[in-house]
Structure formats: C-alpha cells, structure tokens
Design a protein around this motif. Structure first.
Motif, PDB file in Angstrom:
ATOM      1  N   UNK A  28       4.939 -35.205  -9.087  1.00  0.00           N
ATOM      2  CA  UNK A  28       6.939 -35.122  -8.756  1.00  0.00           C
ATOM      3  C   UNK A  28       7.233 -34.347  -9.023  1.00  0.00           C
ATOM      4  N   UNK A  29       6.768 -32.952  -9.471  1.00  0.00           N
ATOM      5  CA  UNK A  29       7.466 -31.637  -9.775  1.00  0.00           C
ATOM      6  C   UNK A  29       7.296 -30.591  -8.761  1.00  0.00           C
ATOM      7  N   UNK A  30       7.778 -30.811  -7.452  1.00  0.00           N
ATOM      8  CA  UNK A  30       7.660 -30.343  -6.458  1.00  0.00           C
ATOM      9  C   UNK A  30       8.751 -30.605  -5.356  1.00  0.00           C
ATOM     10  N   UNK A  31      10.011 -30.072  -4.981  1.00  0.00           N
ATOM     11  CA  UNK A  31      10.857 -30.611  -3.785  1.00  0.00           C
ATOM     12  C   UNK A  31      10.115 -31.580  -2.477  1.00  0.00           C
ATOM     13  N   UNK A 201       9.672 -27.371   8.133  1.00  0.00           N
ATOM     14  CA  UNK A 201      11.276 -27.280   6.947  1.00  0.00           C
ATOM     15  C   UNK A 201      10.604 -26.894   5.494  1.00  0.00           C
ATOM     16  N   UNK A 202       9.840 -27.971   5.463  1.00  0.00           N
ATOM     17  CA  UNK A 202       9.820 -28.410   3.463  1.00  0.00           C
ATOM     18  C   UNK A 202       8.013 -27.450   3.183  1.00  0.00           C
ATOM     19  N   UNK A 203       7.304 -26.741   4.199  1.00  0.00           N
ATOM     20  CA  UNK A 203       6.660 -25.166   4.054  1.00  0.00           C
ATOM     21  C   UNK A 203       5.750 -26.270   3.358  1.00  0.00           C
ATOM     22  N   UNK A 204       5.048 -26.904   4.085  1.00  0.00           N
ATOM     23  CA  UNK A 204       4.256 -28.069   3.670  1.00  0.00           C
ATOM     24  C   UNK A 204       2.735 -27.219   4.358  1.00  0.00           C
ATOM     25  N   UNK A 205       1.604 -27.716   4.191  1.00  0.00           N
ATOM     26  CA  UNK A 205       1.041 -26.899   4.552  1.00  0.00           C
ATOM     27  C   UNK A 205      -0.874 -27.706   4.842  1.00  0.00           C
ATOM     28  N   UNK A 206      -0.797 -28.423   5.546  1.00  0.00           N
ATOM     29  CA  UNK A 206      -1.858 -28.807   6.143  1.00  0.00           C
ATOM     30  C   UNK A 206      -3.023 -28.680   6.831  1.00  0.00           C
ATOM     31  N   UNK A 207      -4.104 -29.677   7.444  1.00  0.00           N
ATOM     32  CA  UNK A 207      -5.508 -28.876   8.244  1.00  0.00           C
ATOM     33  C   UNK A 207      -5.839 -30.767   8.750  1.00  0.00           C
ATOM     34  N   UNK A 208      -6.653 -30.974   9.985  1.00  0.00           N
ATOM     35  CA  UNK A 208      -6.649 -31.812  11.329  1.00  0.00           C
ATOM     36  C   UNK A 208      -7.990 -31.583  10.943  1.00  0.00           C
ATOM     37  N   UNK A 209      -8.716 -32.099  11.296  1.00  0.00           N
ATOM     38  CA  UNK A 209     -10.413 -32.686  12.096  1.00  0.00           C
ATOM     39  C   UNK A 209     -10.581 -32.655  13.644  1.00  0.00           C
ATOM     40  N   UNK A 219      -4.469 -33.772   6.033  1.00  0.00           N
ATOM     41  CA  UNK A 219      -4.085 -33.871   5.440  1.00  0.00           C
ATOM     42  C   UNK A 219      -3.552 -32.919   4.893  1.00  0.00           C
ATOM     43  N   UNK A 220      -2.085 -32.956   3.558  1.00  0.00           N
ATOM     44  CA  UNK A 220      -1.530 -32.309   3.290  1.00  0.00           C
ATOM     45  C   UNK A 220      -0.762 -32.517   2.559  1.00  0.00           C
ATOM     46  N   UNK A 221       0.334 -31.345   2.077  1.00  0.00           N
ATOM     47  CA  UNK A 221       0.689 -31.242   1.231  1.00  0.00           C
ATOM     48  C   UNK A 221       1.394 -29.725   0.660  1.00  0.00           C
ATOM     49  N   UNK A 222       1.387 -29.674  -0.902  1.00  0.00           N
ATOM     50  CA  UNK A 222       2.784 -27.914  -1.175  1.00  0.00           C
ATOM     51  C   UNK A 222       2.785 -27.353  -2.137  1.00  0.00           C
ATOM     52  N   UNK A 223       2.961 -26.324  -2.050  1.00  0.00           N
ATOM     53  CA  UNK A 223       2.944 -25.721  -3.465  1.00  0.00           C
ATOM     54  C   UNK A 223       3.647 -26.088  -4.681  1.00  0.00           C
ATOM     55  N   UNK A 224       2.910 -26.270  -5.690  1.00  0.00           N
ATOM     56  CA  UNK A 224       3.638 -27.117  -7.144  1.00  0.00           C
ATOM     57  C   UNK A 224       4.087 -25.585  -7.229  1.00  0.00           C
ATOM     58  N   UNK A 225       3.953 -24.668  -7.927  1.00  0.00           N
ATOM     59  CA  UNK A 225       3.637 -23.083  -8.765  1.00  0.00           C
ATOM     60  C   UNK A 225       2.521 -21.936  -8.226  1.00  0.00           C
ATOM     61  N   UNK A 226       2.030 -20.948  -8.619  1.00  0.00           N
ATOM     62  CA  UNK A 226       1.582 -19.812  -8.394  1.00  0.00           C
ATOM     63  C   UNK A 226       0.091 -20.688  -8.161  1.00  0.00           C
ATOM     64  N   UNK A 227      -0.031 -20.931  -8.922  1.00  0.00           N
ATOM     65  CA  UNK A 227      -0.740 -21.840  -9.864  1.00  0.00           C
ATOM     66  C   UNK A 227      -2.193 -23.135  -9.142  1.00  0.00           C
ATOM     67  N   UNK A 228      -0.766 -24.045  -8.683  1.00  0.00           N
ATOM     68  CA  UNK A 228      -1.454 -25.625  -8.362  1.00  0.00           C
ATOM     69  C   UNK A 228      -0.543 -26.155  -6.782  1.00  0.00           C
ATOM     70  N   UNK A 262      -5.977 -28.018  -7.326  1.00  0.00           N
ATOM     71  CA  UNK A 262      -5.622 -28.682  -7.175  1.00  0.00           C
ATOM     72  C   UNK A 262      -5.124 -29.857  -7.260  1.00  0.00           C
ATOM     73  N   UNK A 263      -3.771 -30.476  -7.531  1.00  0.00           N
ATOM     74  CA  UNK A 263      -3.354 -31.169  -7.915  1.00  0.00           C
ATOM     75  C   UNK A 263      -3.876 -33.046  -7.401  1.00  0.00           C
ATOM     76  N   UNK A 264      -4.423 -33.869  -6.944  1.00  0.00           N
ATOM     77  CA  UNK A 264      -4.744 -35.154  -5.851  1.00  0.00           C
ATOM     78  C   UNK A 264      -4.043 -36.277  -6.397  1.00  0.00           C
ATOM     79  N   UNK A 265      -2.626 -36.600  -7.103  1.00  0.00           N
ATOM     80  CA  UNK A 265      -2.277 -37.365  -7.364  1.00  0.00           C
ATOM     81  C   UNK A 265      -2.750 -38.368  -8.430  1.00  0.00           C
ATOM     82  N   UNK A 266      -1.672 -39.635  -8.599  1.00  0.00           N
ATOM     83  CA  UNK A 266      -2.476 -40.775  -8.790  1.00  0.00           C
ATOM     84  C   UNK A 266      -3.074 -41.685  -8.381  1.00  0.00           C
ATOM     85  N   UNK A 267      -4.443 -42.534  -9.447  1.00  0.00           N
ATOM     86  CA  UNK A 267      -4.569 -44.224  -8.271  1.00  0.00           C
ATOM     87  C   UNK A 267      -4.081 -45.184  -8.398  1.00  0.00           C
ATOM     88  N   UNK A 268      -2.510 -44.942  -9.014  1.00  0.00           N
ATOM     89  CA  UNK A 268      -1.763 -45.908  -8.517  1.00  0.00           C
ATOM     90  C   UNK A 268      -2.381 -47.292  -9.429  1.00  0.00           C
TER      91      UNK A 268
END
Length: 294
Positions: A28-31, A201-209, A219-228, A262-268
C-alpha cells in the motif's frame, strides 16, 4: 480539520516521490495502489508540508501511517485532533514493524497494536521467481515444462497495442467468476479497470500471454522503490493449465530482474490463495498491524 480528497493523476507529481522515498516495502506504499483502490476503500489523501497523509472510509474512519519528512510527533498529534473533529478515535491500519516501532518511540504506551495476518504481504527474492532453482521449485518447473510442450505461446509487455487484449481476458475471467454477486470481485474489477484506463499515466508495468494468438493471461504492477516491485493483479483463463506459473515466471524473467524483491501482496485469509503464495516460498511474510489510540 485536514482536507482529504480522493487522489487524482495530478497528485502523482507530488505524492509519488514521497511514496518512493518512504523506504517501506508494503504494497500500500505506492501511488498506484492509492489511485486504483480509492473507490473500493474510500481512500483519500492529504498533503501537509512534506507529509503525505491517507484516510480510509466515510464512517469508522481509519488512517494510513504518515509518509514523508518532518516532525512525526506533531503530525500524529494533528491526526489525533483531526479524528476528534470527525468524532472518531485515531486508528491506523496497515502498519509494518518499522512503523509500529516509530509510533511507539514517539508516543510510548499511547496505542494498542493488533496483528492482522490476513493482510500480510508475501515478498520474494526476484532471483527465486526468475530461476526457480532447487528441489522446492521442482513442481513449478514441471508446470512450466508442461505448458511449453502443450501450447504455442508468446509473451509481450502490456502496451497500447495489446491493452484491449487485456480487457478480453478480464471480461471472460470475471464472467466465469460470477463477480456481480461478490462485492470483493466487484471492487477488484473496478480497480483493474482504473489500472488499465490509466496504465501509462500510472507508470505501471505488465505482461500478457497469448496462446496461438488468443490472449489468456496477464499480470501488472508498479515500482515501490528501487529494490521492490509490487504485483497488483495476475489473471489467467482457467482452460489453460499451468498458465499462472508461466505468466509469473515470464514477467519476473523479462521485466523484474533489476529488483531485489517482488511483493505479491496479501492472501486476504483465503485458504487457496495462501497455499498458492506459500508454494513460491516467500523470503519475507511482511506482518501488518492496526493501531488504536488508548
């Protein structure tokens, strides 16, 4: 009372640098997280001096931990006052251990902390997801080998030429999932649509098969910081066995090698999702906590 408003793309100019420089690893620490989930969680942000503040909900209000530079004690006291003006007690959500430690250091014994395991993020070494080395990843390598021998596929980055193919995948996936009777999936679908509509505009990065020209996974996501890097979404059509293993590996291999984690978020708290995330052997299970003023 502080002025909290739902984030807009214009806010990215000032808010994203604060997110990037925070040093935290949580999803949650990403715009982009704030922007695409703003409606689902009634998320609003506020700029105060060099701080970025977040508030969730219209009733039973909670706050995100303040991000930025300056006097944290002053800003916590300001949030206490803001909550009182809204007839609420100050409560924080999504705190990681460094945030808990800082809050305790600023105001010892002022807050009650509660762990929330279902919201813990799963964080992996990128090299593990790229190389899948060792006995523990034997089944993953088998899934990938099986997919390679069964299907003729191609992997591409998500771009303006294939973004409509992403929408084709999502339309079929959500229809198969009976999303209209599931509030969680309705919220997720709305967030995904925001992500696709504002992908560049969000500078997301993703891939498609694609399999024989047909779009089957994304799949898609974004940079949290230079390491994550955080993976926000991963969707695949159920008729293609092992396709999740392929999209996971291809995206990591071709796009995420420059990141350490790589942060793959929570399992809810969903048993199947927890099992799937654990099967990739996370390097870190990032615990999160709620904090309530005593």
């Amino acid at each position: 009372m502080l002025e909290f408003l739902k984030p807009t793309l214009k806010d990215k100019q000032w808010a994203k640098p604060i997110f990037l420089s925070s040093g935290y690893m949580s999803s949650d620490n990403a715009f982009g997280t704030a922007f695409i989930w703003k409606d689902a969680y009634d998320l609003k942000i506020c700029r105060h001096k060099d701080f970025l503040l977040r508030m969730y909900g219209d009733g039973n209000i909670t706050y995100g931990f303040p991000l930025g530079k300056g006097n944290f004690k002053d800003i916590i006291n300001m949030l206490i006052d803001d909550a009182k003006e809204r007839d609420e007690e100050l409560s924080f959500v999504g705190l990681t251990k460094p945030m808990v430690s800082l809050l305790y250091e600023i105001m010892p014994e002022a807050f009650i902390f509660k762990s929330t395991r279902d919201t813990a993020d799963y964080i992996y070494e990128s090299s593990d997801l790229i190389n899948l080395k060792g006995k523990k990843y034997h089944k993953k390598r088998n899934h990938i080998s099986k997919f390679n021998t069964t299907y003729k596929f191609e992997y591409s980055d998500i771009n303006k030429e294939n973004i409509d193919d992403c929408r084709i995948i999502l339309k079929q996936w959500y229809n198969e999932s009976d999303y209209k009777n599931n509030e969680s999936l309705l919220n997720e679908k709305a967030a995904l649509e925001l992500a696709l509509d504002n992908f560049k505009e969000l500078e997301f990065l993703g891939g498609i098969i694609k399999v024989e020209g047909l779009p089957v996974a994304l799949t898609m996501g974004e940079k949290i910081n230079d390491e994550v890097f955080v993976i926000h979404f991963e969707k695949a059509l159920k008729d293609y066995r092992s396709v999740y293993a392929i999209i996971n590996n291809e995206f990591a291999k071709y796009n995420l090698s420059d990141y350490k984690y790589i942060n793959r978020e929570e399992d809810l708290g969903l048993e199947g999702l927890r099992k799937a995330k654990m099967s990739y052997y996370p390097q870190i299970i990032l615990e999160k906590y709620n904090a309530t003023l005593r």
